[in-house]
Write an enzyme that holds these catalytic residues in place. Structure first.
Site, PDB file in Angstrom:
ATOM      1  N   GLY A   1      -2.808  10.252   0.755  1.00 39.45           N
ATOM      2  CA  GLY A   1      -2.902  11.128  -0.352  1.00 39.45           C
ATOM      3  C   GLY A   1      -3.843  10.540  -1.375  1.00 39.45           C
ATOM      4  N   GLU A   2      -4.287  11.560  -2.324  1.00 35.98           N
ATOM      5  CA  GLU A   2      -5.096  11.352  -3.527  1.00 35.98           C
ATOM      6  C   GLU A   2      -4.299  11.132  -4.758  1.00 35.98           C
ATOM      7  OE1 GLU A   2      -8.514  10.711  -4.189  1.00 35.98           O
ATOM      8  OE2 GLU A   2      -7.613  10.595  -6.174  1.00 35.98           O
TER       9      GLU A   2
ATOM     10  N   SER B   1      -6.707   3.992  -6.241  1.00 33.61           N
ATOM     11  CA  SER B   1      -7.776   4.431  -5.500  1.00 33.61           C
ATOM     12  C   SER B   1      -7.925   5.828  -5.296  1.00 33.61           C
ATOM     13  CB  SER B   1      -7.947   3.656  -3.897  1.00 33.61           C
ATOM     14  OG  SER B   1      -8.753   4.134  -3.077  1.00 33.61           O
TER      15      SER B   1
ATOM     16  N   SER C   1     -13.760   5.273  -3.726  1.00 33.94           N
ATOM     17  CA  SER C   1     -14.127   5.444  -2.541  1.00 33.94           C
ATOM     18  C   SER C   1     -15.565   6.146  -2.408  1.00 33.94           C
ATOM     19  CB  SER C   1     -13.173   6.269  -1.529  1.00 33.94           C
ATOM     20  OG  SER C   1     -11.874   5.594  -1.677  1.00 33.94           O
ATOM     21  N   LEU C   2     -16.410   5.271  -2.264  1.00 33.59           N
ATOM     22  CA  LEU C   2     -17.958   5.495  -2.513  1.00 33.59           C
ATOM     23  C   LEU C   2     -18.447   6.125  -1.095  1.00 33.59           C
ATOM     24  CD1 LEU C   2     -20.033   6.133  -4.714  1.00 33.59           C
ATOM     25  CD2 LEU C   2     -20.735   3.848  -4.196  1.00 33.59           C
ATOM     26  N   HIS C   3     -18.715   4.985  -0.394  1.00 34.52           N
ATOM     27  CA  HIS C   3     -19.009   5.166   1.132  1.00 34.52           C
ATOM     28  C   HIS C   3     -20.538   5.653   1.418  1.00 34.52           C
ATOM     29  CE1 HIS C   3     -14.861   4.805   1.541  1.00 34.52           C
ATOM     30  NE2 HIS C   3     -14.597   5.803   1.308  1.00 34.52           N
TER      31      HIS C   3
ATOM     32  N   CYS D   1     -11.800  14.123   3.813  1.00 34.26           N
ATOM     33  CA  CYS D   1     -12.837  13.199   4.422  1.00 34.26           C
ATOM     34  C   CYS D   1     -12.966  12.949   5.666  1.00 34.26           C
ATOM     35  CB  CYS D   1     -12.371  11.870   3.748  1.00 34.26           C
ATOM     36  SG  CYS D   1     -12.246  11.975   1.851  1.00 34.26           S
TER      37      CYS D   1
ATOM     38  N   CYS E   1       0.728  -1.085  -0.093  1.00 30.81           N
ATOM     39  CA  CYS E   1      -0.082   0.091  -0.104  1.00 30.81           C
ATOM     40  C   CYS E   1       0.995   1.211  -0.209  1.00 30.81           C
ATOM     41  CB  CYS E   1      -0.838  -0.184   1.271  1.00 30.81           C
ATOM     42  SG  CYS E   1      -1.973   1.463   1.491  1.00 30.81           S
TER      43      CYS E   1
ATOM     44  N   ASN F   1     -11.769   1.963  10.694  1.00 30.66           N
ATOM     45  CA  ASN F   1     -10.589   2.047  11.537  1.00 30.66           C
ATOM     46  C   ASN F   1     -10.500   3.153  12.286  1.00 30.66           C
ATOM     47  OD1 ASN F   1      -9.230  -0.622  10.940  1.00 30.66           O
ATOM     48  ND2 ASN F   1      -8.907   0.153   8.896  1.00 30.66           N
TER      49      ASN F   1
HETATM   50  N1  SAH Z   1      -7.287   9.130  -1.234  1.00 29.44           N
HETATM   51  C1  SAH Z   1      -7.541   7.888  -2.028  1.00 29.44           C
HETATM   52  C2  SAH Z   1      -6.553   6.844  -1.589  1.00 29.44           C
HETATM   53  C3  SAH Z   1      -6.088   6.632  -0.019  1.00 29.44           C
HETATM   54  S1  SAH Z   1      -7.406   6.208   1.164  1.00 29.44           S
HETATM   55  C4  SAH Z   1      -9.163   7.650  -1.634  1.00 29.44           C
HETATM   56  O1  SAH Z   1      -9.276   8.191  -0.843  1.00 29.44           O
HETATM   57  O2  SAH Z   1      -9.546   6.734  -2.206  1.00 29.44           O
HETATM   58  C5  SAH Z   1      -7.535   4.369   0.804  1.00 29.44           C
HETATM   59  C6  SAH Z   1      -9.031   4.119   1.643  1.00 29.44           C
HETATM   60  O3  SAH Z   1      -9.078   3.864   2.921  1.00 29.44           O
HETATM   61  C7  SAH Z   1      -9.999   4.826   0.892  1.00 29.44           C
HETATM   62  O4  SAH Z   1     -11.049   3.945   0.682  1.00 29.44           O
HETATM   63  C8  SAH Z   1     -10.420   5.357   2.417  1.00 29.44           C
HETATM   64  O5  SAH Z   1     -11.757   6.065   2.092  1.00 29.44           O
HETATM   65  C9  SAH Z   1     -10.302   4.555   3.508  1.00 29.44           C
HETATM   66  N2  SAH Z   1     -10.103   4.962   4.613  1.00 29.44           N
HETATM   67  C10 SAH Z   1      -9.901   6.153   5.027  1.00 29.44           C
HETATM   68  N3  SAH Z   1      -9.790   6.245   6.270  1.00 29.44           N
HETATM   69  C11 SAH Z   1     -10.325   5.235   6.819  1.00 29.44           C
HETATM   70  C12 SAH Z   1     -10.538   4.812   8.164  1.00 29.44           C
HETATM   71  N4  SAH Z   1     -10.647   5.249   9.135  1.00 29.44           N
HETATM   72  N5  SAH Z   1     -10.992   3.357   8.079  1.00 29.44           N
HETATM   73  C13 SAH Z   1     -11.357   2.676   7.160  1.00 29.44           C
HETATM   74  N6  SAH Z   1     -11.092   3.150   5.600  1.00 29.44           N
HETATM   75  C14 SAH Z   1     -10.555   4.314   5.839  1.00 29.44           C
HETATM   76 FE1  SF4 Z   2      -8.159  10.428   3.221  1.00 30.44          FE
HETATM   77 FE2  SF4 Z   2      -8.336   9.371   0.545  1.00 30.44          FE
HETATM   78 FE3  SF4 Z   2     -10.047  11.441   1.663  1.00 30.44          FE
HETATM   79 FE4  SF4 Z   2      -7.601  11.969   1.166  1.00 30.44          FE
HETATM   80  S1  SF4 Z   2      -8.969  11.417  -0.344  1.00 30.44           S
HETATM   81  S2  SF4 Z   2      -8.860  12.589   2.926  1.00 30.44           S
HETATM   82  S3  SF4 Z   2      -6.390  10.119   1.695  1.00 30.44           S
HETATM   83  S4  SF4 Z   2      -9.859   9.089   2.275  1.00 30.44           S
END
Ligand code: SAH
Ligand code: SF4
Length: 392
Positions: free
Chosen positions: A189-190, A221, A243-245, A138, A127, A320
């Site tokens: 990061g993104e 991702s 990352s839909l959520h 987020c 990763c 987490n």
């Molecule tokens: N920025 C990108 C990639 C890094 S985050 C993105 O947002 O996709 C990788 C994944 O971990 C994403 O799906 C993100 O939403 C998730 N994530 C972030 N914080 C988290 C947490 N506290 N518990 C579980 N998943 C989390």
């Molecule tokens: Fe976290 Fe990815 Fe959102 Fe950035 S874009 S704040 S790394 S979940």
């Protein structure tokens, strides 16, 4: 608690400031750079690049002196002009579940984490981080609380792969079984906000010679940077994870504020147009399970409806926790019910087993903070995880 701290391995030479690291150059870039440096004649450049490439990406050398099939004078020019060193590993931790985490210092104040997770993907997934910090906030993500320090360069992304291979003992590239089989851009990061560097790194990683991990085993991702999704597909041909959520804009606006700019309908339109999608090459939707926020049966139903017609799998990520968050992870039973519903609707819906929680290496827990967190806070967090999930 279960983690071992091992700083006995000597830190490899830090990257000298100013000298470009050859590890981050694609073949074309390397050819141009070697010619410009006067290290090789244009008509010999392709062959020289093959040699240098092999030493770097197949044998992992960090010293030009070891490139024994290259003339001494040429090596001297290379040494004056470029570097090959690794950045410093300031902390290395191993979880009781085998997950390894490295905190890497690229420059003073520029630190990011990389995590190797055995048993994920074909053999094990690395990763990697694409930025230090993140511009997006987020609300459930720990990295999102750290402001962006800067984008990582292609060489710094490659350094994460190299450090993992150093530690796993995978030089030269193993011919048969190997531990590092997949790469996921799911660290800090993104990646789509640093697409050029990420795409260069992917080109290097996917090259047949060297790390040689195919693009089908590399996953980008994104939180949904819609305008960059087509370019990401064209440049990288990597697998896509979104990352839909949430299933409504109202909730997603809150969880992933970027949704206010690129709402769900636009995001899904971009996903549908992603090149190469098929049942054999599915897009992954990541869905973090937040207690009482997005985990109801109605939401499972809405999710299935929303993704209709997209070759997809849905990765349910138990939330987490981190210190200071107000969210809690959904109950295990709720997560399983949610997964069952989606499964019965015909989507693979693996629940992502939290890995490396005892070393704060799980999704969304990454922050250069691990080294700075006061011991008392770390213990409090560990207690919180044990209470919430019966494991740490
Ligand atoms: N920025 C990108 C990639 C890094 S985050 C993105 O947002 O996709 C990788 C994944 O971990 C994403 O799906 C993100 O939403 C998730 N994530 C972030 N914080 C988290 C947490 N506290 N518990 C579980 N998943 C989390
Ligand atoms: Fe976290 Fe990815 Fe959102 Fe950035 S874009 S704040 S790394 S979940």
């Amino acid at each position: 608690m279960g983690a071992t701290l091992d700083l006995k391995r000597p830190a490899l030479a830090a990257t000298p400031p100013g000298l470009p690291n050859l590890s981050g150059l694609t073949r074309d870039q390397m050819r141009a750079a070697l010619v410009e440096a006067g290290a090789v004649a244009p008509d010999k450049a392709r062959m020289r690049v093959n040699q240098v490439w092999r030493w770097i990406h197949n044998f992992g050398v960090t010293d030009f002196g070891r490139m024994t099939d290259i003339a001494k004078e040429t090596r001297a020019v290379l040494e004056r002009t470029f570097s090959l060193g690794r950045p410093e590993v300031v902390e290395r931790r191993v979880s009781r579940d085998g997950t390894r985490k490295w905190l890497i210092r690229f420059a003073p104040g520029v630190e990011a984490e990389t995590v190797f997770i055995p048993g994920v993907g074909r053999a094990g997934a690395l990763c990697v981080s694409s930025q230090v910090g993140c511009t997006l906030n987020c609300t459930f993500c720990h990295t999102g609380t750290q402001p962006l320090v800067r984008n990582l360069t292609a060489a710094e992304i490659m350094a994460q792969v190299q450090i993992a291979r150093d530690d796993l003992g995978e030089w030269p590239s193993p011919a048969g079984e190997r531990q590092l089989s997949n790469i996921v851009f799911m660290g800090m990061g993104e990646p789509l906000y640093n697409l050029d560097n990420v795409a260069d790194a992917i080109e290097i990683i996917a090259d047949n010679e060297g790390t040689a991990i195919s693009r089908r085993r590399i996953t980008l991702s994104t939180s949904g940077v819609v305008p960059e999704i087509p370019r990401a597909g064209a440049l990288t041909q990597a697998m896509l994870a979104i990352s839909l959520h949430a299933t409504t804009d109202a909730l997603r606006d809150e969880l992933v504020p970027l949704n206010r700019r690129y709402p769900i309908a636009e995001l899904l339109a971009a996903v549908r147009a992603y090149p190469g999608l098929s049942n054999a090459r599915r897009v992954t939707f990541e869905y973090v399970m937040l207690k009482g926020i997005n985990d109801s049966a109605a939401e499972a139903k809405a999710l299935v409806r929303l993704l209709q017609g997209i070759p997809a799998k849905i990765n349910l990520i138990p939330f987490n926790p981190w210190l200071g968050t107000n969210y809690q992870c959904s109950d295990w039973e709720t997560i399983e019910k949610f997964a069952d519903y989606i499964n019965n609707a015909g989507y693979a819906s693996p629940i992502r087993t939290p890995r490396g929680r005892d070393i704060l290496a799980a999704c969304g827990q990454l922050k250069s903070e691990s080294e700075r967190m006061r011991k008392v806070d770390r213990l409090a967090l560990e207690a919180m995880m044990i209470a919430g999930h019966g494991e740490a």
